[in-house]
Scaffold this motif. Structure first.
Motif, short mmCIF file in Angstrom:
data_model
loop_
_atom_site.label_atom_id
_atom_site.label_comp_id
_atom_site.label_asym_id
_atom_site.label_seq_id
_atom_site.Cartn_x
_atom_site.Cartn_y
_atom_site.Cartn_z
N MET A 74 11.43 -118.27 90.68
CA MET A 74 12.31 -117.94 89.29
C MET A 74 13.65 -116.96 89.50
N GLU A 75 13.30 -115.86 90.44
CA GLU A 75 14.49 -115.17 90.85
C GLU A 75 15.63 -115.88 91.56
N PHE B 238 18.73 -123.24 87.28
CA PHE B 238 17.75 -124.21 86.54
C PHE B 238 16.76 -123.30 85.57
N ASP B 239 16.03 -123.95 84.59
CA ASP B 239 15.56 -123.32 83.69
C ASP B 239 13.90 -123.72 83.96
N PHE B 240 12.91 -122.89 83.65
CA PHE B 240 11.45 -123.07 84.20
C PHE B 240 10.98 -123.04 82.76
N CYS B 241 10.06 -124.18 82.45
CA CYS B 241 9.25 -124.79 81.36
C CYS B 241 7.86 -124.42 81.56
N ILE B 242 7.17 -123.31 81.12
CA ILE B 242 6.02 -123.07 81.61
C ILE B 242 4.91 -123.45 80.57
N GLN B 243 3.92 -124.07 80.87
CA GLN B 243 3.00 -124.63 80.03
C GLN B 243 2.08 -123.43 79.67
N ASP B 244 1.31 -123.67 78.46
CA ASP B 244 0.32 -122.70 78.10
C ASP B 244 -0.79 -122.44 79.38
N VAL C 211 -1.14 -121.91 86.81
CA VAL C 211 0.27 -121.96 86.16
C VAL C 211 0.98 -123.37 86.33
N ASN C 212 1.18 -124.05 85.52
CA ASN C 212 2.08 -125.18 85.69
C ASN C 212 3.17 -125.26 84.86
N GLY C 213 4.11 -126.08 85.41
CA GLY C 213 5.33 -126.25 84.60
C GLY C 213 6.53 -127.09 85.04
N GLU C 214 7.58 -127.10 84.61
CA GLU C 214 8.53 -128.11 85.05
C GLU C 214 9.96 -127.31 85.17
N LEU C 215 10.66 -127.61 86.63
CA LEU C 215 11.80 -127.02 86.75
C LEU C 215 13.04 -127.93 86.26
#
Length: 276
Positions: free
Chosen positions: A172-173, A179-185, A192-196
């Motif tokens: 993230m740093e 890029f944006d980080f979309c973090i799911q609950d 932790v999972n999500g999408e870049l």
């Protein structure tokens, strides 16, 4: 009657997670809405290759890779994969941080070896719907290849899964400028999972781009979704609908909530919105 432009997420919205066939009621809703003159577009985090099996049910267009690739009636409206330099940065920093990656090119997706075993190990983690989603996708209908087969083709985005949030600090740093980080609950087990995704696009941008291309106002758009990568899409549309099986955070901002995909949610919502 005003003609509407309707955007449909796939996994968890139009279909059960990881499936390519919507319930008969959802397919019927799409068919009848189009017969009434409404336009129906798929808007998914899936890449183009993963969308192809769903296209047989009849749609006017698609926004693949969370808006990174857009087509309308066969015409390419937008195409924005990562640059080679961006790809190298993304792949390297996630690998160095020990985070599982699933990357999406135009036609194929690739996942790190060991990811299936990781998902199986944590399959009892009921609080994380994305775990179940990716497990189904990898093992069944979606042709996700091992990372060893990746040949360097341009990629549009990446899903990731991490053992805890600490491992995500470095990516993230390093990548926050582009890029944006979309973090799911967050999962109850600390997974932790999500999408870049690129800052150049998102699902909300796909709504705006297609509206501009077609000369349609925001007020005449309706978007359906279930997870946090649908947030911008629901916010960009005139009416944002969240499935009852959706993310608690998304449910809070939705203008309307409809039954889950397994309970004919799409058909019932189309009926309530007078699209049929």
């Amino acid at each position: 009657m005003d003609r509407k432009l309707i955007f449909l997420d796939i996994d968890g919205t139009l279909t059960e997670p990881g499936k390519n066939v919507p319930p008969p009621s959802a397919a019927e809703a799409v068919r009848r809405a189009r017969e009434k003159g409404h336009k129906v577009v798929l808007c998914s985090g899936r890449n183009y290759g993963m969308l192809v099996p769903v296209l047989q049910f009849g749609f006017d267009g698609l926004a693949a890779s969370a808006g990174g690739y857009i087509e309308y009636k066969g015409q390419v409206i937008y195409d924005c994969p990562m640059t080679p330099k961006q790809q190298a940065r993304v792949l390297d920093v996630f690998k160095e941080s020990g985070i599982y990656r699933t990357i999406g090119g135009r036609k194929r997706s690739y996942t790190d070896e060991g990811f299936k075993e990781f998902l199986a190990e944590h399959a009892q983690s009921k609080g994380n719907s994305e775990l179940l989603r990716w497990r189904i996708q990898i093992e069944n209908e979606l042709d996700i290849r091992p990372m060893s087969e990746y040949d360097g083709e341009p990629i549009y985005g990446m899903a990731f899964m991490s053992r805890g949030a600490e491992r995500l600090k470095r990516p993230m740093e390093v990548l926050q400028d582009e890029f944006d980080f979309c973090i799911q609950d967050e999962d109850s087990c600390g997974i932790v999972n999500g999408e870049l995704s690129s800052k150049a696009f998102d699902k909300g941008g796909a709504v705006r781009r297609l509206c501009e291309f077609l000369g349609i106002s925001k007020e005449d758009t309706i978007a359906f979704g279930d997870s946090m990568n649908d947030l911008e899409m629901l916010q960009a549309a005139g009416t944002g609908v969240c499935m009852a099986n959706g993310s608690p955070s998304l449910l809070k901002i939705a203008g309307m909530v409809c039954p889950p995909v397994t309970e004919d949610g799409i058909y019932k919502a189309f009926e309530k919105l007078k699209l049929l």
